[in-house]
Write a protein that holds these residues in place. Structure first.
Motif, PDB file in Angstrom:
ATOM      1  N   LYS A  12       0.816  -1.222   0.000  1.00  0.00           N
ATOM      2  CA  LYS A  12       0.000   0.000   0.000  1.00  0.00           C
ATOM      3  C   LYS A  12       0.848   1.270   0.000  1.00  0.00           C
ATOM      4  O   LYS A  12       0.327   2.356  -0.230  1.00  0.00           O
ATOM      5  CB  LYS A  12      -0.945  -0.002   1.204  1.00  0.00           C
ATOM      6  N   LYS A  56      -5.353  -7.378 -10.975  1.00  0.00           N
ATOM      7  CA  LYS A  56      -6.463  -6.981 -10.098  1.00  0.00           C
ATOM      8  C   LYS A  56      -5.992  -6.809  -8.658  1.00  0.00           C
ATOM      9  O   LYS A  56      -6.415  -5.881  -7.967  1.00  0.00           O
ATOM     10  CB  LYS A  56      -7.595  -8.015 -10.162  1.00  0.00           C
ATOM     11  N   ARG A  59      -4.124  -3.517  -8.502  1.00  0.00           N
ATOM     12  CA  ARG A  59      -5.020  -2.352  -8.615  1.00  0.00           C
ATOM     13  C   ARG A  59      -5.936  -2.183  -7.408  1.00  0.00           C
ATOM     14  O   ARG A  59      -6.383  -1.081  -7.126  1.00  0.00           O
ATOM     15  CB  ARG A  59      -5.879  -2.475  -9.872  1.00  0.00           C
ATOM     16  N   ASN A  60      -6.247  -3.281  -6.727  1.00  0.00           N
ATOM     17  CA  ASN A  60      -7.243  -3.230  -5.653  1.00  0.00           C
ATOM     18  C   ASN A  60      -6.671  -3.414  -4.248  1.00  0.00           C
ATOM     19  O   ASN A  60      -7.436  -3.532  -3.297  1.00  0.00           O
ATOM     20  CB  ASN A  60      -8.331  -4.278  -5.914  1.00  0.00           C
ATOM     21  N   GLU A  62      -5.410  -1.388  -2.251  1.00  0.00           N
ATOM     22  CA  GLU A  62      -5.850  -0.317  -1.346  1.00  0.00           C
ATOM     23  C   GLU A  62      -7.176  -0.670  -0.679  1.00  0.00           C
ATOM     24  O   GLU A  62      -7.439  -0.279   0.446  1.00  0.00           O
ATOM     25  CB  GLU A  62      -5.987   1.014  -2.091  1.00  0.00           C
ATOM     26  N   GLY A  63      -8.013  -1.430  -1.387  1.00  0.00           N
ATOM     27  CA  GLY A  63      -9.317  -1.807  -0.855  1.00  0.00           C
ATOM     28  C   GLY A  63      -9.280  -3.031   0.042  1.00  0.00           C
ATOM     29  O   GLY A  63     -10.296  -3.386   0.648  1.00  0.00           O
ATOM     30  N   PHE A  64      -8.107  -3.671   0.147  1.00  0.00           N
ATOM     31  CA  PHE A  64      -7.983  -4.846   1.022  1.00  0.00           C
ATOM     32  C   PHE A  64      -7.974  -4.370   2.466  1.00  0.00           C
ATOM     33  O   PHE A  64      -7.109  -3.621   2.879  1.00  0.00           O
ATOM     34  CB  PHE A  64      -6.705  -5.630   0.697  1.00  0.00           C
ATOM     35  N   LYS A  65      -8.980  -4.810   3.219  1.00  0.00           N
ATOM     36  CA  LYS A  65      -9.147  -4.328   4.596  1.00  0.00           C
ATOM     37  C   LYS A  65      -8.548  -5.251   5.649  1.00  0.00           C
ATOM     38  O   LYS A  65      -8.495  -4.916   6.814  1.00  0.00           O
ATOM     39  CB  LYS A  65     -10.645  -4.128   4.881  1.00  0.00           C
ATOM     40  N   TRP A  73      -8.012 -13.698   0.069  1.00  0.00           N
ATOM     41  CA  TRP A  73      -8.485 -12.621  -0.796  1.00  0.00           C
ATOM     42  C   TRP A  73      -7.987 -12.829  -2.229  1.00  0.00           C
ATOM     43  O   TRP A  73      -8.758 -12.715  -3.178  1.00  0.00           O
ATOM     44  CB  TRP A  73      -8.000 -11.283  -0.221  1.00  0.00           C
TER      45      TRP A  73
END
Length: 180
Positions: A12, A56, A59-60, A62-65, A73
């Motif tokens: 991140k 993917k 790109r994603n 940042e959305g991994f919580k 995931w």
């Protein structure tokens, strides 16, 4: 092996993202490749899906919580990418999922990357006949030796439902493999 939390933080951060992504790919590419390969059955297709999966993830991230493991995931993304790929392929060819899977199993004999014998080929034919969920659960449990809890995170379904799906898959495979 770098700790998962550290890897996610580095992924991140713009300063460490590039190196962290290299670590991520080298750590997970083989496991994810074989997971995808068991779904799409073709080496080149598996490579394409795997590349899309890592794009993917990149790109994603940042959305991994962190509600699930990074591994779970990524497996979910890889599974969805592989299933979407198959749907697009069957739609493009105008054939059913089952017909396409059977054709791909037949092509395994000519695939230079397939190292199985006749028994492996017969098992792949039997697996191809399973409904999608049973096929996924069987492959993750049998080949990847994942725990039901891990599969539950990946497929976003209950452990009880997974156990039932695995049991049904085993029964169907036994029936198919014992027929002459």
């Amino acid at each position: 092996m770098i700790a998962e939390e550290t890897l996610v933080k580095e992924l991140k951060s713009k300063d460490t993202q590039s190196h962290a992504f290299e670590v991520l790919v080298s750590t997970y590419k083989e496991r994810l490749y074989w997971h995808v390969r068991r779904i799409v059955l073709n080496h080149d297709d598996a490579d394409d899906v795997l590349q899309n999966t890592f794009i993917k993830v990149f790109r994603n991230i940042e959305g991994f919580k962190g509600d699930s493991k990074l591994f779970s995931w990524m497996y979910r993304i890889a599974t969805n990418e592989a299933l979407s790929f198959l749907k697009q392929k069957t739609k493009k060819l105008g054939v059913s999922d089952i017909d396409y899977q059977e054709k791909m199993v037949e092509n395994l004999q000519a695939d230079v990357y397939f190292e199985g014998d006749e028994i492996q080929l017969k098992l792949q034919k039997a697996i191809a006949k399973l409904p999608e969920k049973q096929k996924l659960v069987f492959n993750m449990k049998y080949y990847e030796d994942l725990k039901y809890e891990e599969i539950s995170e990946i497929l976003n379904t209950s452990v009880g439902g997974l156990k039932a799906s695995y049991h049904l898959a085993i029964k169907k495979l036994e029936n198919y493999l014992t027929q002459d």
